[in-house]
Design a protein around this motif. Structure first.
Motif, short mmCIF file in Angstrom:
data_model
loop_
_atom_site.label_atom_id
_atom_site.label_comp_id
_atom_site.label_asym_id
_atom_site.label_seq_id
_atom_site.Cartn_x
_atom_site.Cartn_y
_atom_site.Cartn_z
N LEU A 28 0.82 -1.17 0.04
CA LEU A 28 -0.10 0.12 0.08
C LEU A 28 0.74 1.16 0.11
CD1 LEU A 28 -3.19 0.67 2.20
CD2 LEU A 28 -1.36 2.23 2.21
N TYR A 29 0.47 2.31 -0.80
CA TYR A 29 1.24 3.42 -0.82
C TYR A 29 0.44 4.64 -0.61
CZ TYR A 29 5.67 1.78 -2.52
OH TYR A 29 6.70 1.28 -2.81
N THR A 30 0.61 5.60 0.11
CA THR A 30 -0.30 6.64 0.40
C THR A 30 0.13 7.90 -0.58
OG1 THR A 30 1.22 7.72 2.15
CG2 THR A 30 -0.66 6.39 2.78
N GLU A 31 -0.79 8.78 -0.77
CA GLU A 31 -0.51 10.11 -1.89
C GLU A 31 1.14 10.45 -1.38
OE1 GLU A 31 -3.13 13.09 -4.11
OE2 GLU A 31 -3.89 12.15 -2.05
N ASP A 32 1.19 10.54 -0.02
CA ASP A 32 2.54 11.41 0.23
C ASP A 32 3.82 10.30 0.28
OD1 ASP A 32 2.11 9.54 2.53
OD2 ASP A 32 2.00 11.28 3.99
N LYS A 33 3.54 9.31 -0.21
CA LYS A 33 4.77 8.55 -0.57
C LYS A 33 5.06 7.41 0.50
CE LYS A 33 5.49 10.07 -4.86
NZ LYS A 33 4.27 10.31 -5.41
N THR A 34 4.02 7.43 1.45
CA THR A 34 4.41 6.47 2.63
C THR A 34 4.13 4.88 2.26
OG1 THR A 34 3.78 8.13 4.24
CG2 THR A 34 4.17 5.93 4.98
N MET A 35 4.85 3.90 2.37
CA MET A 35 4.88 2.42 2.12
C MET A 35 4.39 1.63 3.17
SD MET A 35 6.14 -0.80 1.25
CE MET A 35 7.80 -0.74 2.29
N TYR A 36 3.20 0.96 3.01
CA TYR A 36 3.04 0.15 4.09
C TYR A 36 3.27 -1.48 3.50
CZ TYR A 36 0.75 3.89 6.64
OH TYR A 36 0.69 5.01 7.55
N THR A 37 3.71 -2.27 4.29
CA THR A 37 4.14 -3.48 3.97
C THR A 37 2.76 -4.35 3.55
OG1 THR A 37 4.17 -4.56 6.11
CG2 THR A 37 6.18 -3.74 5.05
N PRO A 38 2.71 -5.48 2.95
CA PRO A 38 1.56 -6.37 2.82
C PRO A 38 0.80 -6.67 4.22
CG PRO A 38 3.43 -7.03 1.32
CD PRO A 38 3.89 -6.04 2.04
N GLU A 39 1.65 -6.94 5.27
CA GLU A 39 1.07 -7.30 6.53
C GLU A 39 0.50 -6.27 6.92
OE1 GLU A 39 4.50 -7.57 5.65
OE2 GLU A 39 4.38 -9.82 5.32
N GLU A 40 0.99 -5.11 7.09
CA GLU A 40 0.34 -3.78 7.41
C GLU A 40 -0.96 -3.51 6.77
OE1 GLU A 40 3.85 -0.59 8.97
OE2 GLU A 40 3.91 -1.38 6.96
N SER A 41 -0.93 -3.73 5.39
CA SER A 41 -1.87 -3.48 4.61
C SER A 41 -3.09 -4.37 4.90
CB SER A 41 -1.73 -3.52 3.24
OG SER A 41 -2.59 -3.32 2.24
N ARG A 42 -2.82 -5.45 5.28
CA ARG A 42 -4.04 -6.54 5.65
C ARG A 42 -4.50 -6.01 7.01
NH1 ARG A 42 -0.47 -10.02 2.90
NH2 ARG A 42 0.85 -10.51 4.51
N LEU A 43 -3.70 -5.62 7.90
CA LEU A 43 -4.22 -4.86 9.18
C LEU A 43 -5.11 -3.84 9.01
CD1 LEU A 43 -1.03 -5.07 11.69
CD2 LEU A 43 -3.00 -6.36 11.89
N LEU A 44 -4.70 -2.93 8.16
CA LEU A 44 -5.50 -1.73 7.79
C LEU A 44 -6.80 -2.15 6.89
CD1 LEU A 44 -2.61 0.70 6.73
CD2 LEU A 44 -4.05 0.90 8.88
N LYS A 45 -6.82 -3.09 6.06
CA LYS A 45 -7.93 -3.43 5.59
C LYS A 45 -9.12 -3.82 6.41
CE LYS A 45 -9.37 -6.42 1.58
NZ LYS A 45 -8.91 -7.60 0.81
#
Length: 68
Positions: A28-45
């Motif tokens: 996951l990337y945000t508009e301000d170029k912060t990257m979230y790993t797949p594990e973080e992305s799954r938590l956020l989902k």
């Protein structure tokens, strides 16, 4: 945010910016170029990507990792 094939885009009101999630890797990337790993992305989902803005700012500043 310029949309590219293979990514899913959403506007996250609480952050005030768009996010892009790779359909294959779940990075996951945000508009301000912060990257979230797949594990973080799954938590956020699980939270419908509703990440408190302060948590996002701390992650961006320190390039930390979200844990459950």
């Amino acid at each position: 945010m310029q949309e590219k094939p293979g990514w899913t885009y959403s506007y996250i009101e609480i952050l005030g910016q768009h996010i892009a999630v790779n359909n294959t890797t779940e990075v996951l990337y945000t508009e301000d170029k912060t990257m979230y790993t797949p594990e973080e992305s799954r938590l956020l989902k699980k939270r419908n990507y509703q990440l408190p803005k302060l948590v996002h700012q701390v992650k961006k500043l320190f390039q930390g990792t979200l844990i459950q």
